[in-house]
Design an enzyme around this catalytic site. Structure first.
Site, PDB file in Angstrom:
ATOM      1  N   PHE A 204       0.834  -1.193   0.000  1.00  0.00           N
ATOM      2  CA  PHE A 204       0.000   0.000   0.000  1.00  0.00           C
ATOM      3  C   PHE A 204       0.876   1.254   0.000  1.00  0.00           C
ATOM      4  O   PHE A 204       1.844   1.334   0.769  1.00  0.00           O
ATOM      5  CB  PHE A 204      -0.885   0.071   1.247  1.00  0.00           C
ATOM      6  CG  PHE A 204      -1.860  -1.051   1.412  1.00  0.00           C
ATOM      7  CD1 PHE A 204      -3.113  -0.990   0.821  1.00  0.00           C
ATOM      8  CD2 PHE A 204      -1.556  -2.155   2.196  1.00  0.00           C
ATOM      9  CE1 PHE A 204      -4.037  -2.017   0.991  1.00  0.00           C
ATOM     10  CE2 PHE A 204      -2.463  -3.183   2.385  1.00  0.00           C
ATOM     11  CZ  PHE A 204      -3.710  -3.109   1.776  1.00  0.00           C
ATOM     12  N   ASP A 205       0.517   2.218  -0.824  1.00  0.00           N
ATOM     13  CA  ASP A 205       1.016   3.568  -0.622  1.00  0.00           C
ATOM     14  C   ASP A 205       0.329   4.127   0.624  1.00  0.00           C
ATOM     15  O   ASP A 205      -0.686   3.595   1.084  1.00  0.00           O
ATOM     16  CB  ASP A 205       0.711   4.412  -1.860  1.00  0.00           C
ATOM     17  CG  ASP A 205       1.197   5.847  -1.732  1.00  0.00           C
ATOM     18  OD1 ASP A 205       2.203   6.083  -1.030  1.00  0.00           O
ATOM     19  OD2 ASP A 205       0.563   6.737  -2.326  1.00  0.00           O
TER      20      ASP A 205
END
Length: 352
Positions: A204-205
């Site tokens: 995930f960013d």
């Protein structure tokens, strides 16, 4: 609809392996030879996928774009006994099947399983092709929604979908606007063999993915200096949730089922935070936010603006979620299934 499996949750598939020509074999899911009882939607973690990310339908889509829906439907019907090739979501779907089996090993009565729903604006005429392809690849997908060109959004909300993956960016953006975790997958990977991983890896960013785009708005408006000052001033303030937080929390809940039994090493899920933030300058707020949410991310990688592709290539995630096109392109360049999250201020800049 008849439910699959027994009340004990697992059954052995006693059918003999079907012999097919080598050139017709694309990917066979090694985990789907054992079925499980299909959970009720209220109990399940609902993963909705479109036909264009579940299968590689680039050739069929080309016919649709060049010759229209009638020619496309004719092609699908004429070739309905020829299985479609695997699409970008295949490795992810394989890993979910493995997790379900691991959960049922922990507890044969487990109902909180991943349930994959095919959401497609194909017509019912194309349904036989899709069903035959699902069965050929031995996928456990029993729920289909075929809408004949109409939006699937209403069905996403009816199923209380936990994650939606599609090749249609506009539909994905509509889903996010309705509070559904969603991302656009690109059918770009021409891999001969999909990795048969026993561990689901999700990257995930941070900003505008797990977190809101509050901090990105500051950076866009005033530059990095204002961004760093803002993060220092608000280091103890928890960031608001972003569009993928709900899905990340659900993964955390599944991981906890293993850790509660002292089986951390056997957990079939590993999660990553891969952020452009700098650790010393702006990492504290991100980590404190995750802690406040009770979200235990396995690995946190603060890249300070460095390209994400080389790091992602080492991780080899089944999915990498990011809101900035340059990071998506970097991931794709390094052979990573990169899922674009059309959300927040970055989308306005990327899509000008």
């Amino acid at each position: 609809m008849a439910e699959q499996g027994s009340d004990k949750g697992l059954e052995e598939n006693k059918e003999e392996d079907v012999q097919v020509k080598e050139e017709d074999v694309h990917v066979v899911n090694p985990f789907a030879t054992r079925k499980w009882k299909i959970p009720k939607p209220k109990d399940a973690i609902i993963i909705a996928v479109s036909s264009r990310v579940l299968f590689d339908m680039r050739d069929e889509r080309k016919v649709f774009n060049e010759n229209g829906r009638h020619a496309y439907t004719k092609l699908m019907v004429e070739n309905e006994n020829k299985p479609l090739k695997p699409g970008a979501a295949f490795p992810f779907i394989h890993a979910l099947a493995n997790i379900n089996l691991k959960l049922l090993e922990l507890d044969p009565t487990e109902k909180r399983l991943f349930d994959v729903v095919l959401m497609s604006n194909n017509s019912a005429q194309c349904g036989i092709s899709l069903i035959n392809s699902v069965n050929h690849h031995k996928l456990t997908i029993e729920r289909f929604c075929l809408t004949a060109g109409k939006s699937v959004i209403g069905y996403l909300t009816a199923y209380d979908t936990d994650l939606y993956l599609s090749a249609n960016e506009d539909t994905v953006a509509d889903a996010i606007d309705m509070g559904i975790a969603a991302a656009t997958l690109y059918p770009n990977l021409d891999l001969e063999v999909v990795e048969r991983a026993h561990e689901l890896r999700i990257a995930f960013d941070g900003d505008a993915v797990l977190f809101s785009d509050e901090s990105e708005q500051v950076a866009k408006a005033g530059g990095l200096e204002d961004f760093f000052k803002n993060e220092e001033r608000k280091a103890d303030q928890v960031l608001e949730m972003g569009p993928l937080k709900r899905f990340a929390v659900l993964l955390g809940e599944v991981k906890k089922k293993f850790s509660d039994k002292g089986m951390d090493e056997e957990c079939p899920i590993r999660t990553y935070l891969v952020t452009a933030r700098s650790a010393a300058s702006s990492g504290i707020r991100a980590l404190r936010t995750l802690r406040a949410w009770g979200l235990d991310i396995d690995e946190a990688l603060f890249l300070a603006g460095a390209p994400k592709g080389p790091i992602l290539e080492r991780i080899k995630p089944h999915l990498f979620f990011d809101d900035q096109q340059r990071n998506i392109d970097s991931g794709l360049k390094h052979g990573v299934n990169s899922a674009y999250v059309p959300y927040g201020i970055a989308r306005k800049h990327d899509r000008k």
